[in-house]
Design a protein around this motif. Structure first.
Motif, PDB file in Angstrom:
ATOM      1  N   ALA A  80       0.836  -1.207   0.000  1.00 47.77           N
ATOM      2  CA  ALA A  80       0.000   0.000   0.000  1.00 47.77           C
ATOM      3  C   ALA A  80       0.869   1.256   0.000  1.00 47.77           C
ATOM      4  CB  ALA A  80      -0.921  -0.001   1.216  1.00 47.77           C
ATOM      5  N   TYR A  81       0.378   2.268  -0.689  1.00 49.60           N
ATOM      6  CA  TYR A  81       1.018   3.582  -0.674  1.00 49.60           C
ATOM      7  C   TYR A  81       0.401   4.330   0.498  1.00 49.60           C
ATOM      8  CZ  TYR A  81       2.865   8.023  -2.416  1.00 49.60           C
ATOM      9  OH  TYR A  81       3.548   9.206  -2.552  1.00 49.60           O
ATOM     10  N   ILE A  82       1.199   4.595   1.552  1.00 58.04           N
ATOM     11  CA  ILE A  82       0.653   5.115   2.800  1.00 58.04           C
ATOM     12  C   ILE A  82       1.370   6.387   3.246  1.00 58.04           C
ATOM     13  CG2 ILE A  82      -0.047   2.818   3.566  1.00 58.04           C
ATOM     14  CD1 ILE A  82       2.623   4.206   5.576  1.00 58.04           C
ATOM     15  N   ARG A  83       0.747   7.051   4.198  1.00 59.85           N
ATOM     16  CA  ARG A  83       1.319   8.205   4.892  1.00 59.85           C
ATOM     17  C   ARG A  83       1.028   8.002   6.363  1.00 59.85           C
ATOM     18  NH1 ARG A  83      -1.053  13.835   6.018  1.00 59.85           N
ATOM     19  NH2 ARG A  83       0.784  15.162   6.174  1.00 59.85           N
ATOM     20  N   MET A  84       2.081   8.012   7.206  1.00 57.52           N
ATOM     21  CA  MET A  84       1.862   7.804   8.634  1.00 57.52           C
ATOM     22  C   MET A  84       2.798   8.664   9.464  1.00 57.52           C
ATOM     23  SD  MET A  84       3.332   3.982   9.515  1.00 57.52           S
ATOM     24  CE  MET A  84       2.730   4.065  11.177  1.00 57.52           C
ATOM     25  N   PRO A  85       2.360   9.019  10.674  1.00 53.64           N
ATOM     26  CA  PRO A  85       3.196   9.825  11.560  1.00 53.64           C
ATOM     27  C   PRO A  85       4.047   8.951  12.466  1.00 53.64           C
ATOM     28  CG  PRO A  85       1.013   9.616  12.497  1.00 53.64           C
ATOM     29  CD  PRO A  85       0.993   8.862  11.185  1.00 53.64           C
ATOM     30  N   GLY A  86       5.071   9.532  13.032  1.00 49.16           N
ATOM     31  CA  GLY A  86       5.888   8.813  13.997  1.00 49.16           C
ATOM     32  C   GLY A  86       7.138   9.591  14.345  1.00 49.16           C
ATOM     33  N   TYR A  87       8.025   8.902  15.047  1.00 42.40           N
ATOM     34  CA  TYR A  87       9.300   9.480  15.474  1.00 42.40           C
ATOM     35  C   TYR A  87      10.437   8.635  14.911  1.00 42.40           C
ATOM     36  CZ  TYR A  87       6.565  12.275  18.685  1.00 42.40           C
ATOM     37  OH  TYR A  87       5.654  13.157  19.208  1.00 42.40           O
ATOM     38  N   ILE A  88      11.590   9.266  14.722  1.00 46.98           N
ATOM     39  CA  ILE A  88      12.741   8.631  14.074  1.00 46.98           C
ATOM     40  C   ILE A  88      13.730   8.105  15.099  1.00 46.98           C
ATOM     41  CG2 ILE A  88      14.783   9.107  12.664  1.00 46.98           C
ATOM     42  CD1 ILE A  88      13.094  11.178  11.157  1.00 46.98           C
ATOM     43  N   ILE A  89      14.122   6.844  14.930  1.00 43.45           N
ATOM     44  CA  ILE A  89      15.281   6.282  15.623  1.00 43.45           C
ATOM     45  C   ILE A  89      16.287   5.995  14.510  1.00 43.45           C
ATOM     46  CG2 ILE A  89      16.195   4.403  17.032  1.00 43.45           C
ATOM     47  CD1 ILE A  89      14.120   6.014  18.558  1.00 43.45           C
ATOM     48  N   PRO A  90      17.370   6.815  14.396  1.00 42.51           N
ATOM     49  CA  PRO A  90      18.277   6.694  13.240  1.00 42.51           C
ATOM     50  C   PRO A  90      19.151   5.446  13.292  1.00 42.51           C
ATOM     51  CG  PRO A  90      19.096   8.336  14.773  1.00 42.51           C
ATOM     52  CD  PRO A  90      17.764   7.881  15.306  1.00 42.51           C
TER      53      PRO A  90
END
Length: 171
Positions: A80-90
Protein backbone atom coordinates in the motif's frame (compact mmCIF):
# COMPACT_ATOMS: atom_id res chain seq x y z
CA UNK A 1 -20.76 17.85 -42.03
CA UNK A 2 -17.23 18.06 -43.33
CA UNK A 3 -14.44 15.65 -42.57
CA UNK A 4 -12.57 18.36 -40.66
CA UNK A 5 -15.63 19.09 -38.45
CA UNK A 6 -15.94 15.37 -37.62
CA UNK A 7 -12.23 15.23 -36.77
CA UNK A 8 -12.50 18.29 -34.51
CA UNK A 9 -15.47 16.75 -32.66
CA UNK A 10 -13.63 13.44 -32.25
CA UNK A 11 -10.51 15.25 -31.02
CA UNK A 12 -12.58 17.32 -28.58
CA UNK A 13 -14.41 14.22 -27.30
CA UNK A 14 -11.10 12.38 -26.95
CA UNK A 15 -9.58 15.23 -24.98
CA UNK A 16 -12.65 15.49 -22.74
CA UNK A 17 -12.69 11.78 -22.00
CA UNK A 18 -8.94 11.76 -21.33
CA UNK A 19 -9.35 14.72 -18.97
CA UNK A 20 -12.14 12.95 -17.13
CA UNK A 21 -9.81 10.10 -16.20
CA UNK A 22 -7.03 12.32 -14.84
CA UNK A 23 -8.74 13.15 -11.50
CA UNK A 24 -9.28 9.42 -10.88
CA UNK A 25 -5.63 8.72 -11.61
CA UNK A 26 -4.56 11.54 -9.29
CA UNK A 27 -6.75 10.12 -6.50
CA UNK A 28 -5.29 6.66 -7.07
CA UNK A 29 -1.85 8.07 -6.22
CA UNK A 30 -2.99 9.76 -3.00
CA UNK A 31 -1.51 7.98 0.00
CA UNK A 32 -3.72 6.14 2.46
CA UNK A 33 -3.37 7.76 5.89
CA UNK A 34 -2.37 5.08 8.39
CA UNK A 35 -2.19 5.40 12.16
CA UNK A 36 -0.45 3.05 14.59
CA UNK A 37 -3.63 1.16 15.45
CA UNK A 38 -3.97 0.32 11.74
CA UNK A 39 -0.79 -1.77 11.92
CA UNK A 40 -2.55 -4.25 14.19
CA UNK A 41 -4.61 -6.75 12.17
CA UNK A 42 -8.38 -6.34 12.36
CA UNK A 43 -9.84 -8.39 15.20
CA UNK A 44 -6.71 -8.29 17.40
CA UNK A 45 -7.26 -5.90 20.34
CA UNK A 46 -4.37 -3.59 21.23
CA UNK A 47 -4.39 -4.99 24.75
CA UNK A 48 -3.46 -8.42 23.37
CA UNK A 49 -0.22 -7.31 21.66
CA UNK A 50 1.43 -6.17 24.90
CA UNK A 51 3.19 -9.02 26.61
CA UNK A 52 4.63 -9.93 29.93
CA UNK A 53 8.34 -9.70 30.53
CA UNK A 54 11.18 -10.65 32.73
CA UNK A 55 13.99 -8.64 34.23
CA UNK A 56 17.61 -9.49 33.47
CA UNK A 57 19.06 -8.44 36.82
CA UNK A 58 22.67 -8.98 35.78
CA UNK A 59 22.41 -6.59 32.82
CA UNK A 60 19.68 -4.40 34.40
CA UNK A 61 17.47 -4.91 31.38
CA UNK A 62 13.74 -5.57 30.96
CA UNK A 63 13.14 -8.27 28.34
CA UNK A 64 9.59 -8.31 27.01
CA UNK A 65 7.90 -11.60 26.27
CA UNK A 66 5.38 -11.11 23.51
CA UNK A 67 2.95 -13.73 22.34
CA UNK A 68 2.05 -14.46 18.70
CA UNK A 69 -0.21 -11.39 18.54
CA UNK A 70 2.85 -9.11 18.70
CA UNK A 71 4.05 -10.32 15.30
CA UNK A 72 0.67 -10.49 13.59
CA UNK A 73 0.70 -7.95 10.78
CA UNK A 74 -2.04 -6.20 8.85
CA UNK A 75 -1.56 -7.85 5.45
CA UNK A 76 -3.86 -5.30 3.76
CA UNK A 77 -0.98 -2.81 4.11
CA UNK A 78 1.46 -4.94 2.10
CA UNK A 79 2.24 -2.92 -1.04
CA UNK A 80 0.00 0.00 0.00
CA UNK A 81 1.02 3.58 -0.67
CA UNK A 82 0.65 5.12 2.80
CA UNK A 83 1.32 8.20 4.89
CA UNK A 84 1.86 7.80 8.63
CA UNK A 85 3.20 9.82 11.56
CA UNK A 86 5.89 8.81 14.00
CA UNK A 87 9.30 9.48 15.47
CA UNK A 88 12.74 8.63 14.07
CA UNK A 89 15.28 6.28 15.62
CA UNK A 90 18.28 6.69 13.24
CA UNK A 91 20.31 3.77 11.93
CA UNK A 92 22.23 5.22 8.97
CA UNK A 93 23.12 8.89 8.93
CA UNK A 94 25.76 11.25 7.65
CA UNK A 95 26.35 15.00 7.55
CA UNK A 96 23.53 15.19 4.98
CA UNK A 97 21.02 13.49 7.29
CA UNK A 98 19.33 10.17 8.05
CA UNK A 99 18.59 7.69 5.26
CA UNK A 100 17.72 4.56 7.27
CA UNK A 101 15.70 4.67 10.46
CA UNK A 102 13.06 2.97 12.56
CA UNK A 103 9.73 4.79 12.70
CA UNK A 104 8.26 4.46 16.18
CA UNK A 105 4.94 5.52 17.75
CA UNK A 106 6.33 7.69 20.57
CA UNK A 107 9.47 9.56 21.57
CA UNK A 108 12.11 7.27 23.03
CA UNK A 109 10.56 3.98 21.88
CA UNK A 110 13.33 1.35 21.58
CA UNK A 111 15.77 3.58 23.45
CA UNK A 112 13.86 3.03 26.65
CA UNK A 113 13.07 -0.59 27.34
CA UNK A 114 11.10 -2.60 26.52
CA UNK A 115 10.69 -1.88 22.82
CA UNK A 116 7.20 -1.94 21.33
CA UNK A 117 6.10 -5.18 19.65
CA UNK A 118 7.05 -5.86 16.03
CA UNK A 119 3.67 -4.80 14.70
CA UNK A 120 4.28 -1.33 16.14
CA UNK A 121 7.69 -0.71 14.52
CA UNK A 122 8.47 0.27 10.92
CA UNK A 123 11.92 0.06 9.32
CA UNK A 124 12.30 2.95 6.82
CA UNK A 125 14.68 3.87 4.05
CA UNK A 126 14.72 7.12 2.11
CA UNK A 127 16.82 8.41 -0.77
CA UNK A 128 16.49 12.01 0.39
CA UNK A 129 18.21 12.33 3.79
CA UNK A 130 16.15 13.72 6.68
CA UNK A 131 18.13 16.48 8.47
CA UNK A 132 19.68 15.34 11.74
CA UNK A 133 18.63 18.57 13.45
CA UNK A 134 15.01 17.36 13.21
CA UNK A 135 15.45 13.96 14.88
CA UNK A 136 13.29 14.75 17.91
CA UNK A 137 10.44 16.17 15.85
CA UNK A 138 7.47 14.04 14.87
CA UNK A 139 7.32 13.38 11.11
CA UNK A 140 4.94 12.25 8.41
CA UNK A 141 6.47 9.56 6.22
CA UNK A 142 4.93 8.70 2.84
CA UNK A 143 5.84 5.68 0.73
CA UNK A 144 5.26 2.03 -0.10
CA UNK A 145 4.65 -0.19 2.94
CA UNK A 146 5.61 -3.88 3.09
CA UNK A 147 4.83 -6.46 5.75
CA UNK A 148 8.27 -7.80 6.60
CA UNK A 149 9.58 -9.08 9.92
CA UNK A 150 13.17 -7.93 10.54
CA UNK A 151 15.44 -8.10 13.56
CA UNK A 152 17.54 -5.11 14.56
CA UNK A 153 19.69 -4.42 17.58
CA UNK A 154 16.85 -2.32 19.02
CA UNK A 155 13.93 -4.65 18.40
CA UNK A 156 12.03 -6.69 15.88
CA UNK A 157 10.15 -4.69 13.24
CA UNK A 158 7.06 -5.90 11.42
CA UNK A 159 6.94 -3.45 8.55
CA UNK A 160 9.30 -1.92 6.00
CA UNK A 161 8.67 1.39 4.26
CA UNK A 162 10.49 2.97 1.33
CA UNK A 163 9.85 6.68 1.85
CA UNK A 164 9.49 8.97 -1.13
CA UNK A 165 8.39 11.94 0.99
CA UNK A 166 8.95 13.14 4.55
CA UNK A 167 7.71 16.23 6.31
CA UNK A 168 7.48 17.60 9.82
CA UNK A 169 4.27 16.63 11.60
CA UNK A 170 2.19 19.75 12.28
CA UNK A 171 -0.14 19.67 15.29
Amino acid sequence: MTEQTMFNRRAALGLLSAGATVPGAALANAPREVMWDDLIPPGVPYSEIIGEGEIDEINDFWAPIYDANATKLNESLDGAYIRMPGYIIPFDFSAQGVTEFMLVPYVGACIHVPPPPANQLVMCRTKTPWPTDGLWDPVWVTGIMRTELQSTELGETGYALVADKMETYEW
